[in-house]
Design a protein around this motif. Structure first.
Motif, PDB file in Angstrom:
ATOM      1  N   LEU A  47       0.852  -1.187   0.000  1.00  0.00           N
ATOM      2  CA  LEU A  47       0.000   0.000   0.000  1.00  0.00           C
ATOM      3  C   LEU A  47       0.888   1.238   0.000  1.00  0.00           C
ATOM      4  CD1 LEU A  47      -2.534  -1.124   2.743  1.00  0.00           C
ATOM      5  CD2 LEU A  47      -2.773  -1.320   0.259  1.00  0.00           C
ATOM      6  N   PRO A  48       0.631   2.210  -0.868  1.00  0.00           N
ATOM      7  CA  PRO A  48       1.497   3.393  -0.917  1.00  0.00           C
ATOM      8  C   PRO A  48       1.716   4.053   0.442  1.00  0.00           C
ATOM      9  CG  PRO A  48       0.076   3.361  -2.825  1.00  0.00           C
ATOM     10  CD  PRO A  48      -0.343   2.204  -1.969  1.00  0.00           C
ATOM     11  N   ALA A  49       0.642   4.198   1.240  1.00  0.00           N
ATOM     12  CA  ALA A  49       0.773   4.892   2.527  1.00  0.00           C
ATOM     13  C   ALA A  49       1.476   4.039   3.582  1.00  0.00           C
ATOM     14  CB  ALA A  49      -0.600   5.311   3.035  1.00  0.00           C
ATOM     15  N   ASP A 306      -4.047  14.036   8.044  1.00  0.00           N
ATOM     16  CA  ASP A 306      -3.869  13.738   9.469  1.00  0.00           C
ATOM     17  C   ASP A 306      -5.112  13.141  10.130  1.00  0.00           C
ATOM     18  OD1 ASP A 306      -1.229  14.194   9.960  1.00  0.00           O
ATOM     19  OD2 ASP A 306      -1.462  16.261  10.632  1.00  0.00           O
ATOM     20  N   ARG A 307      -6.287  13.595   9.734  1.00  0.00           N
ATOM     21  CA  ARG A 307      -7.488  13.129  10.453  1.00  0.00           C
ATOM     22  C   ARG A 307      -7.684  11.615  10.286  1.00  0.00           C
ATOM     23  NH1 ARG A 307     -12.726  14.969   6.821  1.00  0.00           N
ATOM     24  NH2 ARG A 307     -11.728  14.789   4.790  1.00  0.00           N
ATOM     25  N   TYR A 308      -7.057  11.044   9.223  1.00  0.00           N
ATOM     26  CA  TYR A 308      -7.245   9.604   8.981  1.00  0.00           C
ATOM     27  C   TYR A 308      -6.452   8.742   9.955  1.00  0.00           C
ATOM     28  CZ  TYR A 308      -9.681  10.850   4.702  1.00  0.00           C
ATOM     29  OH  TYR A 308     -10.580  11.363   3.805  1.00  0.00           O
ATOM     30  N   ALA A 317     -10.771   5.480   5.043  1.00  0.00           N
ATOM     31  CA  ALA A 317      -9.636   5.494   4.118  1.00  0.00           C
ATOM     32  C   ALA A 317      -9.456   4.132   3.465  1.00  0.00           C
ATOM     33  CB  ALA A 317      -8.356   5.894   4.857  1.00  0.00           C
ATOM     34  N   GLY A 318      -9.611   3.072   4.257  1.00  0.00           N
ATOM     35  CA  GLY A 318      -9.483   1.721   3.718  1.00  0.00           C
ATOM     36  C   GLY A 318     -10.501   1.447   2.633  1.00  0.00           C
ATOM     37  N   PHE A 323     -12.210   0.521  -2.964  1.00  0.00           N
ATOM     38  CA  PHE A 323     -13.205   0.643  -4.035  1.00  0.00           C
ATOM     39  C   PHE A 323     -12.838   1.667  -5.108  1.00  0.00           C
ATOM     40  CE2 PHE A 323     -15.642  -1.146  -0.460  1.00  0.00           C
ATOM     41  CZ  PHE A 323     -16.053  -2.323  -1.074  1.00  0.00           C
ATOM     42  N   GLY A 324     -11.932   2.589  -4.800  1.00  0.00           N
ATOM     43  CA  GLY A 324     -11.633   3.607  -5.796  1.00  0.00           C
ATOM     44  C   GLY A 324     -10.156   3.834  -6.050  1.00  0.00           C
TER      45      GLY A 324
END
Length: 529
Positions: A47-49, A306-308, A317-318, A323-324
């Motif tokens: 995953l990129p993040a 940040d809020r994520y 976020a997941g 889905f997108g």
């Protein structure tokens, strides 16, 4: 010795993965890839993040530097990858190659075959570039290179803010000119990380002539009568290499293993009770790295990622990613940045920016309770030189890593200038609607001494270490310009440790280029198909 191979590759990082993929193209040669780390099956590697988890421990050796004597004895976390794919499996996926002049400088130092025109074909050969196919870029190579999928509106405001200071927008910083602010291209394919292992090893794991061993820690190189003949693993197993041993353990790992094998500065090895196989004072010397400074601003609303960090938003976020293929999980969080000048008379940009779409993303960096952005800057052509040495003959002990940051007063001056420039950018009009206030360094930091005191607390490595097994035409160089070890036959070093001077950018793309170029040279020298 047990089963023999033609080539033993030590280290499955960026360059080692390339060699495994390229050398095993010839079905008549047996290739063994040894990686001390584990597999990259964990989703964070893809995953990129996932990058945000990496400097905090997953997939790394957990090493630190020695106290930095020119920075009030600050100790830096020095993330070194412990996973197949190496740095390319845990970095922020930023695809930059350095400045053409970097390679032309190498050529002018006598490194024939390493000028920009010589290395450009190898950058292109590696690439499967989603956007560009031209003089600078290629399609169809193993390595996915693509545009960011999840920029935020604040990124565009950052470009406008830079323009207020005369810094132009650049749509391809790996093209004709490096100058300007940009969205970085990323080593991603289909919004998943394209590590060197995923690009060069995974697709070829079924080749009968390629053996990959994970968790295989090499204790030492075996040298007989001036020739590298194989390796000894931590468990005592010996493996023989008929053609060459290829050392690809990186700017820390390669000099470390050489020294553990009795190859390095004789006085240092003797002090530790290691039998000297080959005296080479330059091994582990010439360490260069980019010191990363940062300016952090608190935002006036949810304009960053940040809020994520909060559990319910993390779930959102997941789903966005699932889905997108968008949202924070699709972001490497540092995919906006650029190159500019601390010294207006520099031969090419000497400062690099990374705009972090959040705070506290990396180990040791402060987080903002209401959310914020982090604008990093690093001085690209440091004069300071450090070392990688052993603390003991015990291979289980961490090495002594000393980047010797800011030993040269010019590095200190230019680093501070770069930090001031990040403050200026974040203070411009186009960012006013997003930014509540600058929190670090903050308005109370005014004099150069105060800036210096600040960076002795708030700074980190850029993870761009290089130079510890320097290539050169001279007898003192560790390897020659075909990366063959000077003084021991059948041994090459193939990774960023061979750089005579660190390039003016992130270093992963260059490691892959070095692997590609080395593979061709090895094939030529061994007359392979």
């Amino acid at each position: 010795m047990s089963k023999g191979y033609d080539f033993i590759i030590i280290g499955g990082g960026s360059a080692g993965s390339v060699l495994a993929g390229r050398l095993s193209e010839d079905p008549s040669v047996e290739v063994l890839l040894l990686e001390a780390g584990g597999s990259d099956r964990h989703p964070f590697y893809h995953l990129p993040a996932g990058f945000a988890k990496m400097t905090k421990g997953i997939g790394s050796w957990g090493w630190d530097t020695v106290p930095q004597k020119h920075m009030a004895n600050k100790v830096f976390r020095y993330t070194q990858a412990k996973v197949i794919g190496g740095g390319s499996a845990i970095n922020a996926q930023i695809y930059t190659r350095g400045n053409p002049q970097d390679y032309d400088d190498w050529r002018q130092m006598g490194c024939d075959g390493w000028g920009y025109d010589d290395v450009l074909p190898y950058f292109r050969k590696a690439e499967d570039n989603q956007t560009w196919e031209n003089h600078y870029h290629g399609k169809g190579g193993p390595l996915g290179v693509s545009e960011p999928r999840a920029p935020l509106p604040i990124c565009e405001a950052y470009f406008e803010a830079a323009a207020e200071l005369g810094i132009p927008r650049n749509h391809d910083i790996n093209g004709e000119k490096q100058d300007g602010v940009c969205y970085y291209q990323l080593t991603q394919r289909n919004v998943r990380r394209s590590s060197a292992a995923m690009a060069y090893v995974t697709p070829n794991r079924n080749r009968p002539n390629l053996t990959v061993k994970l968790g295989a820690q090499v204790r030492r190189l075996v040298v007989e009568k001036g020739r590298a003949t194989g390796v000894e693993l931590a468990d005592g197993t010996r493996l023989a290499a008929k053609s060459e041993v290829l050392l690809c353990s990186g700017a820390v790992g390669s000099p470390r293993l050489l020294q553990l094998s009795g190859i390095g500065p004789a006085d240092h090895l003797s002090e530790l009770g290691i039998d000297v196989v080959h005296d080479q004072p330059q091994i582990g010397a010439n360490l260069q790295d980019h010191l990363d400074l940062y300016c952090i601003s608190e935002l006036s609303g949810p304009y960053s990622y940040d809020r994520y960090a909060k559990p319910h938003w993390a779930a959102v976020a997941g789903l966005q990613y699932l889905f997108g293929r968008k949202g924070p999980v699709a972001s490497s969080l540092f995919e906006t940045g650029g190159f500019w000048y601390a010294d207006p008379d520099a031969r090419s940009p000497d400062i690099q920016f990374h705009l972090g779409l959040g705070t506290g993303i990396e180990h040791g960096v402060a987080a903002m309770p209401q959310g914020g952005v982090t604008l990093n800057s690093c001085y690209l052509r440091p004069r300071s030189r450090g070392t990688v040495r052993l603390q003991s003959a015990d291979p289980a002990k961490a090495p002594l890593i000393d980047p010797n940051y800011l030993a040269d007063p010019l590095d200190r001056e230019m680093s501070i200038r770069g930090l001031k420039l990040t403050q200026e950018i974040l203070a411009q009009g186009p960012l006013k609607k997003y930014i509540l206030a600058e929190r670090l360094p903050g308005p109370e930091v005014k004099t150069d001494q105060e800036y210096f005191d600040f960076i002795c607390v708030h700074s980190k490595t850029s993870h761009h270490c290089a130079g510890t097994c320097r290539m050169g035409p001279d007898a003192a160089a560790v390897v020659d310009t075909r990366l063959r070890f000077n003084g021991i036959e059948g041994l090459r070093v193939v990774d960023n440790s061979i750089m005579p001077t660190v390039i003016s950018s992130n270093t992963n793309a260059a490691a892959i280029m070095i692997g590609e170029k080395a593979a061709d040279m090895i094939k030529e020298d061994n007359m392979m198909g």
